[in-house]
Design a protein around this motif. Structure first.
Motif: not given
Length: 189
Positions: A72-75, A100-105, A120-128, A138-145
């Protein structure tokens, strides 16, 4: 020779006996604390007090707590330039939102308007992060609870009525150790 060893064994036995009968408030008693090694304090008193009657003991308690705390917390996984990431136009709330790939899948993006790209520049996953990403994507791990789910999880990890005692004991041990370390530094000067 033998008398010294016998006295040391008796003293050690008394320390062990005292440790069993101590309350959490007594853990920070200076005389008791300085007579025992920090590892003994942590393993013999603090860890059992924190874990209480948790099935599997302290190690299992920590393992379950770590797993629950990430739910339930952001990735916030960080990727470097050249890494693969995803943008889902159906789920993103801004042009730069990506995951990220894991959260997308792990998310539900079938039949969504998405692209896989090389950053091109890098980034941070926004899942959650609901400011950047739709909850439905959101993936199951990062979906808000729901708030009450976290409360229920906490009540299962620490035995009822012992949370305050555990917190006081751990904070007390840490504070006492810090005080003793500062006293040693002050004496050394």
């Amino acid at each position: 020779g033998g008398g010294v060893r016998k006295r040391a064994a008796v003293a050690a036995s008394h320390r062990r006996a005292r440790r069993v009968d101590m309350t959490s408030a007594q853990v920070v008693d200076r005389d008791w604390f300085s007579a025992i090694a920090p590892v003994e304090v942590l393993e013999g008193r603090c860890e059992p007090l924190i874990a209480g009657n948790f099935p599997g003991g302290y190690s299992k308690y920590l393992e379950d707590l770590r797993a629950a705390s990430s739910l339930g917390s952001p990735c916030t996984t960080v990727w470097m330039a050249g890494s693969v990431a995803y943008r889902c136009r159906t789920c993103q709330t801004g042009e730069q939102s990506s995951v990220c790939v894991a959260c997308f899948k792990g998310g539900k993006h079938r039949d969504h308007d998405y692209i896989m790209y090389r950053s091109e520049t890098g980034g941070v996953c926004d899942c959650g992060d609901l400011e950047s990403w739709a909850e439905s994507g959101c993936c199951e791990v990062h979906a808000p609870r729901p708030k009450n789910a976290a409360d229920q999880s906490a009540s299962k990890t620490l035995p009822r009525g012992q949370r305050r005692d555990a917190a006081e004991a751990v904070i007390g041990v840490v504070a006492e150790r810090l005080l003793l370390a500062l006293e040693c530094v002050a004496r050394a000067r």
